[in-house]
Design an enzyme around this catalytic site. Structure first.
Site, short mmCIF file in Angstrom:
data_model
loop_
_atom_site.label_atom_id
_atom_site.label_comp_id
_atom_site.label_asym_id
_atom_site.label_seq_id
_atom_site.Cartn_x
_atom_site.Cartn_y
_atom_site.Cartn_z
N HIS A 1 66.63 86.06 12.74
CA HIS A 1 66.41 84.86 11.91
C HIS A 1 65.02 84.99 11.28
CE1 HIS A 1 66.20 80.84 10.55
NE2 HIS A 1 65.82 80.24 11.65
N GLU B 1 63.11 82.69 9.77
CA GLU B 1 62.15 81.58 9.73
C GLU B 1 60.88 82.00 10.47
OE1 GLU B 1 63.73 77.72 10.80
OE2 GLU B 1 62.04 76.73 9.80
FE1 FEO Z 1 65.06 78.21 12.37
FE2 FEO Z 1 63.36 78.47 15.21
O1 FEO Z 1 63.65 78.74 13.42
#
Ligand code: FEO
Length: 403
Positions: free
Chosen positions: A82, A84
């Site tokens: 991911h 982010e």
């Molecule tokens: Fe969607 Fe913990 O980041």
């Protein structure tokens, strides 16, 4: 490198090497009162593999934990589940520090990492269902697009029966305990619900499909290792079933009354409405926005069947705190809710109509017409408030299968 930070052994060949953020209290608009963890995992396969990294300021803590198990330069692969930045923030610096042979991400993940960090390429895209050989172990990738970013995927380590689920099944909870079974169940449930409500709610249909897909794959599973909060090693079905239930958003007899007030009149209305709701059979949560954070209102709304919103009118508008809440809730797209609007006003009284417009945009079913009271509610007005509450409470009880 500091020896204060040690890895935590999860299995013979998997270690937690993440970081604990005890101080964070705001996570893009979500009140994280218990802090959080950024979990990264080290797989001691023939190809030593790091699964995800941590938020940039915590790189030193992650590297120290890695170094407590293996020399960081021995890392061969990094898997980014991911993009982010709480999980990728220190990825560029980690690549520079350990010089891995390869970095893997989903196709969308490779694009997102490039757009964040301008690495000039170098991230190898992997496909849904693809298995990466780590020598003696195998990592299989399952794309989970829009859960909750376009890049999201999870990684299953077959031989250890561990699912690295990135944000999936996570929660914002800082603790020195690494396993969910070491933490009180009520704390776990609350923080898991808060996480679901504030992050995953708009993607509930996809959660339903993912849970079904995992069921079909029928992967032997000993552990769910998320990127936030504790690791599940016992009773894994508990958290999976909770997510499946939250995704359904079935109506319940719970009602949330969220409001702000100028001189106390809308607060008085809220109290009378709450009395009516309770008399009608609802379980009521009254949430004055001067005391309740938007993310806590949404947490209560997750398992409630109705949202009643009150605001006085100020300069032809609703109160900014109420607008803040409605903007936030609209984005989270709750389903299967009843609703009503109310508020005190002085001369023009637009707030109730504006709240109603927001509830309509969310397709929250009008359980009662909006109620505007001129200045201070008298006994008759308070009776109207109580009746409004009773009407919504009775409708809720019927939907929830009550009398
Ligand atoms: Fe969607 Fe913990 O980041």
């Amino acid at each position: 490198m500091s020896q204060a930070f040690q890895a935590a052994k999860l299995t013979d060949r998997v270690y937690w090497v993440g970081a604990i953020d005890w101080a964070i209290r705001d996570f893009h608009g979500y009140a994280t009162r218990r802090g959080t963890t950024y979990n990264a995992y080290l797989v001691l396969a023939d190809k030593v593999t790091l699964v995800d990294t941590v938020k940039a300021p915590f790189m030193g803590e992650m590297m120290a934990r890695i170094a407590s198990v293996v020399e960081p330069a021995k890392i061969d692969y990094i898997i980014s589940n991911h993009s982010e930045m709480d999980h990728s923030g220190c990825l560029p610096q980690t690549i520079t520090a350990v010089r891995p042979e390869k970095v893997f991400a989903s196709a969308n993940g490779a694009k997102a990492l490039e757009a964040h960090f301008h690495l000039g390429g170098g991230v190898t895209p992997v496909k849904d269902g693809e298995t990466l050989g780590l020598g003696n172990l195998n990592a299989t990738f399952v794309e989970t697009r829009m859960l909750h970013w376009p890049d999201s995927m999870v990684t299953y380590l077959a031989e250890e029966q561990v699912l690295f689920s990135q944000d999936g099944f996570g929660q914002h909870l800082a603790s020195t305990e690494r396993f969910a079974d070491e933490i009180p169940r009520d704390v776990l449930r609350h923080e898991a619900a808060k996480y679901y409500a504030n992050i995953l709610l708009p993607y509930s249909n996809l959660v339903t499909k993912l849970v079904a897909k995992l069921g079909q794959l029928n992967l032997p599973l000993k552990m769910i290792a998320s990127d936030h909060g504790p690791v599940y090693r016992k009773d894994l079905g508990w958290i999976v079933d909770l997510w499946a239930g939250w995704a359904e958003q079935k109506p319940t007899a719970g009602a949330v009354v969220a409001f702000d007030t100028m001189w106390g009149s809308t607060a008085l209305m809220a109290r009378a409405i709450a009395e009516g709701l309770a008399a009608g059979g609802a379980a009521v949560k009254v949430m004055p926005l001067q005391a309740c954070h938007r993310s806590d209102v949404v947490t209560e709304l997750l398992e409630a069947g109705a949202l009643l919103v009150g605001s006085p009118t100020i300069n032809n508008q609703m109160f900014p705190t109420v607008a803040d809440l409605l903007c936030y809730v609209e984005g989270l797209k709750p389903r299967n809710k009843l609703g009503a609007a109310f508020g005190s006003y002085g001369w023009s009284g637009e707030a109730v109509a504006r709240i109603q417009e927001s509830l309509d945009r969310m397709k929250i079913e009008r359980a009662a017409e909006g109620l505007k009271i001129h200045y201070v509610p008298d006994d008759a007005a308070l009776a109207q408030c109580r009746t409004l509450g009773e009407t919504v409470g009775q409708a809720l009880a019927r939907r929830a299968g009550g009398p």
